[in-house]
Design a protein around this motif. Structure first.
Motif, PDB file in Angstrom:
ATOM      1  N   TYR A  71      61.205 -34.552  43.000  1.00 25.73           N
ATOM      2  CA  TYR A  71      60.532 -35.849  42.893  1.00 25.73           C
ATOM      3  C   TYR A  71      60.828 -36.515  41.539  1.00 25.73           C
ATOM      4  N   TYR A  72      60.584 -35.785  40.457  1.00 20.33           N
ATOM      5  CA  TYR A  72      60.768 -36.398  39.141  1.00 20.33           C
ATOM      6  C   TYR A  72      62.240 -36.524  38.759  1.00 20.33           C
ATOM      7  N   GLY A  73      63.120 -35.796  39.469  1.00 18.97           N
ATOM      8  CA  GLY A  73      64.551 -35.938  39.211  1.00 18.97           C
ATOM      9  C   GLY A  73      64.989 -37.392  39.327  1.00 18.97           C
ATOM     10  N   TRP A  74      64.440 -38.108  40.321  1.00 20.03           N
ATOM     11  CA  TRP A  74      64.768 -39.538  40.427  1.00 20.03           C
ATOM     12  C   TRP A  74      63.660 -40.423  39.841  1.00 20.03           C
ATOM     13  N   ALA A  75      62.393 -39.994  39.998  1.00 24.64           N
ATOM     14  CA  ALA A  75      61.278 -40.869  39.599  1.00 24.64           C
ATOM     15  C   ALA A  75      61.163 -41.027  38.081  1.00 24.64           C
ATOM     16  N   ARG A  76      61.718 -40.085  37.315  1.00 23.29           N
ATOM     17  CA  ARG A  76      61.543 -40.178  35.854  1.00 23.29           C
ATOM     18  C   ARG A  76      62.175 -41.452  35.286  1.00 23.29           C
ATOM     19  N   ASP A  77      63.200 -41.974  35.979  1.00 29.02           N
ATOM     20  CA  ASP A  77      63.861 -43.189  35.469  1.00 29.02           C
ATOM     21  C   ASP A  77      62.992 -44.438  35.608  1.00 29.02           C
ATOM     22  N   ILE A 113      53.161 -28.654  27.439  1.00 26.60           N
ATOM     23  CA  ILE A 113      53.477 -27.644  28.452  1.00 26.60           C
ATOM     24  C   ILE A 113      53.760 -28.414  29.736  1.00 26.60           C
ATOM     25  N   GLU A 114      54.959 -28.265  30.264  1.00 22.61           N
ATOM     26  CA  GLU A 114      55.376 -29.080  31.415  1.00 22.61           C
ATOM     27  C   GLU A 114      55.999 -28.167  32.482  1.00 22.61           C
ATOM     28  N   ALA A 115      55.547 -28.343  33.723  1.00 23.76           N
ATOM     29  CA  ALA A 115      56.026 -27.490  34.815  1.00 23.76           C
ATOM     30  C   ALA A 115      57.385 -27.933  35.349  1.00 23.76           C
ATOM     31  N   SER A 116      57.706 -29.208  35.222  1.00 32.14           N
ATOM     32  CA  SER A 116      58.945 -29.720  35.817  1.00 32.14           C
ATOM     33  C   SER A 116      60.087 -29.737  34.795  1.00 32.14           C
ATOM     34  N   SER A 117      61.193 -29.069  35.137  1.00 32.36           N
ATOM     35  CA  SER A 117      62.348 -29.059  34.216  1.00 32.36           C
ATOM     36  C   SER A 117      62.901 -30.467  34.045  1.00 32.36           C
ATOM     37  N   ALA A 118      62.848 -31.277  35.128  1.00 34.76           N
ATOM     38  CA  ALA A 118      63.383 -32.645  35.059  1.00 34.76           C
ATOM     39  C   ALA A 118      62.590 -33.464  34.035  1.00 34.76           C
ATOM     40  N   MET A 119      61.264 -33.366  34.091  1.00 28.51           N
ATOM     41  CA  MET A 119      60.422 -34.103  33.141  1.00 28.51           C
ATOM     42  C   MET A 119      60.570 -33.524  31.736  1.00 28.51           C
ATOM     43  N   LEU A 120      60.668 -32.210  31.646  1.00 28.04           N
ATOM     44  CA  LEU A 120      60.776 -31.577  30.325  1.00 28.04           C
ATOM     45  C   LEU A 120      62.030 -32.074  29.602  1.00 28.04           C
ATOM     46  N   GLU A 121      63.121 -32.172  30.351  1.00 22.80           N
ATOM     47  CA  GLU A 121      64.371 -32.655  29.765  1.00 22.80           C
ATOM     48  C   GLU A 121      64.177 -34.076  29.202  1.00 22.80           C
TER      49      GLU A 121
END
Ligand SMILES: C[S@@+](CC[C@H](N)C(=O)[O-])C[C@H]1O[C@@H](n2cnc3c(N)ncnc32)[C@H](O)[C@@H]1O
Length: 207
Positions: free
Chosen positions: A19-25, A79-87
């Motif tokens: 989800y956050y892989g695309w939504a983070r943008d 502390i973040e569970a999503s690697s996409a958001m953490l990046e």
């Protein structure tokens, strides 16, 4: 009422990363309109004395950046569970110590060298798998003189007609469950309700 998600931790993480892989943008632009109350909380925090703050589920690092801009000398962690958001958060907040982990059992007591004075939980409790464990863990991690500050969806009681059910259904599709009445009451020393019951701000003491 206990809220424990039926999906496994691996499934939860897979969902978050996809989800956050695309939504983070588009995250910061779109969430401005419905993650209300976040600026109220950052403004409150900036009127208080603290030097160490850990955000649970910092997402893109939007709240950390706001705080850091006004109080650059403080220490910040997340502390973040999503690697996409953490990046994304690491790229935007190079001054913060951000680790991958889950709100329910991450050990962040010494992340900043000493227990945090504030633990910020902004629209993350409505997404975690076990709300009670996430709160209990934060109460163990925060400094004995510190405080946990939560902002999250309220009961939406002021939204008219089909608005509240429509919003709930939409949030459900993204694995977001507004906290039922009683959950924050069990732990908080104060709870402030935002307009229309849209959001709540809770202050939770250490264990
Ligand atoms: C709705 S976003 C809020 C982001 C940020 N706090 C804000 O106010 O803009 C929720 C964040 O919590 C993260 N998250 C979800 N479940 C989590 C868990 N169990 N532990 C830690 N982070 C989690 C998500 O990956 C996401 O970054």
């Amino acid at each position: 009422m206990e809220i424990v998600s039926p999906v496994s931790r691996d499934e939860h993480k897979r969902f978050l990363d996809a989800y956050y892989g695309w939504a983070r943008d588009v995250y910061d632009v779109t969430r401005r309109y419905y993650l209300l109350g976040r600026d109220v909380v950052t403004a409150q925090l900036l009127r208080e004395p603290w030097n160490r703050l850990v955000e649970i589920g910092p997402g893109t690092g939007r709240n950390l950046r706001k705080l850091h801009a006004e109080r650059p000398v403080a220490l910040y962690g997340g502390i973040e569970a999503s690697s996409a958001m953490l990046e994304r958060a690491r790229a935007r907040c190079p001054w913060a110590l951000l680790e991958e982990g889950f709100a329910e059992d991450a050990d962040y007591r010494e992340l900043l060298g000493a227990p945090p004075d504030r633990v910020l939980v902004s629209y993350t409790l409505s997404m975690v798998q076990d709300v009670e464990r996430a709160i209990e863990n934060a109460r163990e991690m925060v400094s004995p003189r510190g405080e946990i500050v939560v902002v999250d969806f309220g009961d939406l009681r002021g939204l008219r007609g089909p608005l509240a059910p429509a919003l709930r259904a939409w949030l459900d599709a993204f694995h977001v469950t507004p906290l039922p009445q009683g959950v924050l009451e069990r732990h908080a020393r104060t709870i402030e309700d935002g307009p229309l019951g849209y959001y709540r701000i809770a202050r939770i003491p250490p264990r």
